[in-house]
Design a protein around this motif. Structure first.
Motif, mmCIF file in Angstrom:
data_model
loop_
_atom_site.group_PDB
_atom_site.id
_atom_site.type_symbol
_atom_site.label_atom_id
_atom_site.label_comp_id
_atom_site.label_asym_id
_atom_site.label_seq_id
_atom_site.Cartn_x
_atom_site.Cartn_y
_atom_site.Cartn_z
ATOM 1 N N ALA A 136 0.843 -1.196 0.000
ATOM 2 C CA ALA A 136 0.000 0.000 0.000
ATOM 3 C C ALA A 136 0.875 1.241 0.000
ATOM 4 N N THR A 137 2.173 1.045 -0.276
ATOM 5 C CA THR A 137 3.150 2.132 -0.185
ATOM 6 C C THR A 137 3.944 2.272 -1.478
ATOM 7 N N SER A 138 3.313 1.982 -2.612
ATOM 8 C CA SER A 138 3.951 2.117 -3.927
ATOM 9 C C SER A 138 5.231 1.296 -4.044
ATOM 10 N N GLY A 139 5.270 0.179 -3.360
ATOM 11 C CA GLY A 139 6.418 -0.714 -3.455
ATOM 12 C C GLY A 139 7.483 -0.484 -2.410
ATOM 13 N N ALA A 140 7.288 0.499 -1.502
ATOM 14 C CA ALA A 140 8.298 0.742 -0.471
ATOM 15 C C ALA A 140 8.433 -0.446 0.466
ATOM 16 N N SER A 141 7.321 -1.155 0.718
ATOM 17 C CA SER A 141 7.363 -2.369 1.523
ATOM 18 C C SER A 141 6.226 -3.283 1.083
ATOM 19 N N TRP A 142 6.455 -4.596 1.203
ATOM 20 C CA TRP A 142 5.489 -5.604 0.778
ATOM 21 C C TRP A 142 5.161 -6.517 1.941
ATOM 22 N N SER A 143 3.901 -6.985 1.965
ATOM 23 C CA SER A 143 3.453 -7.913 3.015
ATOM 24 C C SER A 143 2.987 -9.214 2.380
ATOM 25 N N ASN A 144 3.366 -10.326 2.987
ATOM 26 C CA ASN A 144 2.916 -11.642 2.554
ATOM 27 C C ASN A 144 1.431 -11.811 2.886
ATOM 28 N N ILE A 145 0.622 -12.211 1.892
ATOM 29 C CA ILE A 145 -0.816 -12.418 2.129
ATOM 30 C C ILE A 145 -1.217 -13.823 1.671
ATOM 31 N N ASN A 146 -0.424 -14.824 2.045
ATOM 32 C CA ASN A 146 -0.612 -16.189 1.561
ATOM 33 C C ASN A 146 -1.535 -17.044 2.417
ATOM 34 N N THR A 147 -2.115 -16.492 3.469
ATOM 35 C CA THR A 147 -2.948 -17.300 4.355
ATOM 36 C C THR A 147 -4.050 -18.021 3.583
ATOM 37 N N GLY A 148 -4.090 -19.351 3.713
ATOM 38 C CA GLY A 148 -5.105 -20.163 3.055
ATOM 39 C C GLY A 148 -4.749 -20.629 1.662
ATOM 40 N N LEU A 149 -3.633 -20.143 1.110
ATOM 41 C CA LEU A 149 -3.247 -20.475 -0.258
ATOM 42 C C LEU A 149 -2.421 -21.757 -0.255
#
Length: 551
Positions: A416-429
């Motif tokens: 949500a920061t134009s690529g400044a930081s990324w969060s893993n959202i793999n829950t359930g995948l």
């Protein structure tokens, strides 16, 4: 097989006919009167009202209306020599499937009618289940397993069917057009019987197939522009075709263009002009094609793209600019022209698997080198890998609002920061090898290498990001500026390894300094007027801002 009628239990056996128990299985007795003596193999039982219906191996269907006291053949519409594989009850309807793949239904328990379930000629329906208005059939294939895997569902008692999920297909493309979400698969087995194009809608979430006019087997590219969509079906040299749809993918027509050698990997649609990038499976180098007649004819527009390029992985539009991601860097052109220029300044990995535009930012995903971003149309690229696993292969991007999502061989990541930081959202995948991403109003959709399509609620992702959000930033003042600018670096981002770089609008470096200071003042009197890009590079990632210098 087992069935329950009131307080009685019935068991169909392989070789001994039908047994009945009236005391919860404490004792059993044979109830075979009327069954043909040589066909005591009872594969399936169903109870509908006062009727008990038995499917046999080799003698069709029999019925009893007196709790198994007597049995009579009810084979009108079913062969008296059929092997009945399974039976199911949906309200007052009884379904029977055969070993050879036919499906029948009766509502009067005397006459059977064939039930079509699409173009499947060799499907075996092995299990049935009824829940409310929905009736489900579980099946596998006889000679065409890829075409008939999984669970099928009907809400109108067999008039129409949908396949629930894409099971274990490798998903190659996901595209949204109107209310439709379309998924295409790769037929790595070369089985021409396979279903390759599926469609669903956000509220439906089950997949329909057999879309009108398309009968391909290996989809490698799919792109929508409003209701118009283009699709490429790769069936080998001399048999690969471009298809076009004008109604959100519901019906397809071949454009007549036959790609003799290479196959298309991507499309970009700029009004009436369509671009396609290819893979040089047979040629020595890749190409970008353009069509202005709805895909009927194509012309190569490769001026400036070197012969070292063997695959064009992605094409994206940013206004009137066209960008190509290749296995040898990124190239930029203007729509309607044939003059490509390399825009690779700042890239440390030249195998670019994916490109995406969100607002003023370009995102580039690499093969093993993570993510790079550019805010000046490719003039300068900066690594944007905070939170991205080391050596990640970044295969795809999509966005929803201000959030950008990256698909990798390590799962899905969000910023949500134009690529400044990324969060893993793999829950359930379950399968984190991501091939393609897309977003609708309420869901993020992910195609995987081996486990079909998955989706996640965007509202849930928003909540997760809010809880984990870390947004490094820095202040630049004044902006616009003239004689000088002050840069204030946030706490937690200051250390002795911070490098401050300023680039002009063409990517030229005009200032560089390494400093641990939280505040730095820079004289800009010698900077010509224009737009500049300030980049702070540190171990934790790269953050950038734009500043205007006036004269």
């Amino acid at each position: 097989s087992l069935a329950v009628k009131g307080t009685d239990l019935y068991a169909g056996s392989d070789g001994y006919g039908i047994f009945k128990s009236t005391n919860d299985g404490g004792n059993w007795s044979l109830v075979n009167t009327g069954l043909p003596g040589s066909y005591y193999a009872v594969s399936s039982l169903a109870v509908a009202g006062n009727n008990i219906i038995a499917g046999t191996y080799g003698a069709g269907v029999y019925k009893s209306t007196n709790d198994g006291g007597n049995w009579a053949a009810v084979n009108n519409g079913v062969s008296s020599t059929d092997d009945i594989l399974a039976m199911g009850v949906n309200g007052t309807s009884v379904y029977a499937s055969t070993l050879t793949g036919s499906l029948f239904k009766t509502t009067d328990y005397i006459n059977w009618n064939s039930v079509p379930v699409g173009t499947f000629t060799a499907t075996r329906f092995e299990a049935f289940f009824s829940s409310g208005s929905s009736f489900y059939a579980g099946c596998w294939g006889n000679g065409s397993t890829e075409k008939s895997f999984g669970v099928f569902k009907t809400n109108d008692d067999g008039a129409t069917w949908k396949q629930i999920g894409i099971t274990d297909f490798p998903v190659s493309v996901l595209e949204v057009s109107g209310s439709n979400i379309l998924a295409g698969t790769n037929d790595i087995s070369g089985n021409s019987f396979r279903v390759t194009l599926f469609r669903t809608t956000e509220p439906d979430s089950t997949w329909a197939f057999n879309l009108g006019g398309f009968a391909g087997r290996n989809i490698t590219a799919l792109k929508a522009n409003g209701a118009v969509m283009y699709l490429f079906d790769d069936e080998g040299p001399g048999n690969s075709l471009v298809y076009r749809s004008t109604n959100n993918g519901s019906n397809w027509t071949s454009t007549g263009f036959n790609v003799l050698y290479n196959y298309f990997t991507s499309f970009a649609i700029a009004g009436s002009i369509v671009y396609a990038g290819d893979n040089s499976s047979y040629y020595s180098s890749a190409h970008v094609y353009v069509s202005s007649d709805n895909g009927a004819t194509w012309t190569v527009v490769n001026s400036g793209i070197p012969s070292s390029v063997h695959t064009v992985y992605a094409l994206v539009l940013k206004g009137t600019l066209l960008f190509a991601a290749t296995d040898d860097g990124i190239y930029k052109n203007t729509v309607g022209q044939n003059s490509w220029t390399a825009v690779n300044n700042g890239l440390t990995n030249m195998v670019i698997r994916s490109l995406y535009v969100s607002g003023s930012t370009l995102y580039a995903g690499t093969q093993g080198g993570g993510i790079f971003t550019s805010v000046n149309d490719g003039g300068l690229w900066a690594a944007a890998n905070s939170g991205i696993p080391l050596f990640a292969n970044v295969t795809c991007f999509t966005s929803s609002g201000t959030r950008v999502f990256a698909g990798t061989d390590n799962g899905v990541f969000a910023t949500a920061t134009s690529g400044a930081s990324w969060s893993n959202i793999n829950t359930g995948l379950a399968d984190t090898s991501i091939t393609v991403l897309n977003a609708t109003a309420n869901y993020l959709w992910a195609g995987t290498t081996s486990m079909g399509v998955w989706r996640r609620d965007l509202l849930q992702i928003t909540t997760d990001l809010a809880e984990n959000k870390t947004e490094p930033s820095f202040l630049v003042s004044p902006n616009p500026a003239s004689a000088s600018i002050k840069i204030e670096i946030p706490a937690g981002h200051t250390n002795s390894e911070n490098t401050i770089c300023i680039y002009n609008s063409t990517g030229g470096l005009v200032f560089q300094n390494k400093t641990p200071d939280a505040v730095i003042n820079i004289d800009t009197n010698n900077f010509p007027g224009g737009i500049y890009f300030i980049s702070i590079q540190a171990d934790s990632g790269t953050i950038s801002r734009k500043v205007m210098i006036t004269r």
